[in-house]
Scaffold this active site. Structure first.
Site, PDB file in Angstrom:
ATOM      1  CB  VAL A   1      -0.993  -0.009   1.184  1.00  0.00           C
ATOM      2  CG1 VAL A   1      -1.923   1.198   1.103  1.00  0.00           C
ATOM      3  CG2 VAL A   1      -1.819  -1.295   1.185  1.00  0.00           C
ATOM      4  CB  CYS A   2       2.104   3.479   2.688  1.00  0.00           C
ATOM      5  SG  CYS A   2       0.508   3.848   3.471  1.00  0.00           S
ATOM      6  CG  LEU A   3       7.484   0.433  -0.303  1.00  0.00           C
ATOM      7  CD1 LEU A   3       8.412   1.649  -0.241  1.00  0.00           C
ATOM      8  CD2 LEU A   3       8.197  -0.826   0.159  1.00  0.00           C
TER       9      LEU A   3
END
Length: 210
Positions: free
Chosen positions: A115-117
């Site tokens: 997700v964020c990475l």
């Protein structure tokens, strides 16, 4: 394709969402493994004086503050606290911090890998950055989601690395390198097998002189 190695002059470190609230969500690695890789990576960045951008959600949010062990390594290094956007580049302060490094090679690690990475790394690639995704300082809910997120980033052009490979590429070797002893300490702290190998070799040398 021509390849330019990572150096202390062309690289920046980006750490995304290494927060205590994710500790019980990590399934691709143990929390100890993720913490170990993250601390080694942060220490390597500080040793080589790489510009470093650290970001997380608000401390009062569900994911909570940064790992306390990471915060200890960072000291008073600033953290970009952003609203709950998954792609960190959707935050103007984060984007400005990355641009301010003046570097095009971004060594990136984060939670969750998928997700964020991944979303931040994909945008970085679209912006023309070279992304080095650090596999052992990132984690996801399952090994499958971590692995497929890494494949997604690789297909888009990211380079998969581990924290030791990052440090080794920056150092270039053990000979005539002023930072070699300090990097060796990081290796010994975070890779016990290497410390045991070094201890074994030292004992053999000592025995050979007797």
């Amino acid at each position: 394709m021509a390849y330019t190695p990572l150096t202390a002059d062309n690289s920046a470190m980006v750490l995304i969402d290494h927060e205590v609230g994710f500790s019980n969500l990590i399934g691709s690695h143990t929390i100890d493994d993720n913490l170990n890789g993250t601390l080694a990576l942060a220490k390597t960045a500080k040793l080589f004086e790489l510009p470093m951008v650290v970001t997380s959600g608000p401390e009062e949010a569900a994911a909570g503050p940064l790992y306390p062990e990471l915060q200890e390594v960072l000291g008073d290094h600033p953290v970009v606290y952003r609203d709950p956007v998954f792609d960190a580049f959707d935050n103007a302060e984060f984007t400005a911090a990355v641009e301010a490094t003046g570097r095009k090679k971004l060594i990136m690690a984060g939670i969750q890998t998928d997700v964020c990475l991944a979303l931040t790394a994909l945008t970085a690639l679209n912006k023309g950055y070279e992304v080095y995704a650090v596999v052992d300082a990132s984690a996801a809910t399952t090994k499958e989601t971590h692995d497929y997120a890494m494949q997604r980033m690789i297909q888009a052009g990211a380079i998969p690395v581990n924290w030791l490979a990052v440090g080794a590429e920056l150092l270039r070797g053990w000979v005539d390198q002023p930072l070699a002893p300090a990097f060796g300490e990081i290796v010994y702290q975070h890779l016990p097998s290497w410390k045991h190998l070094g201890t074994h070799a030292a004992s053999i040398r000592k025995l050979a002189t007797q």
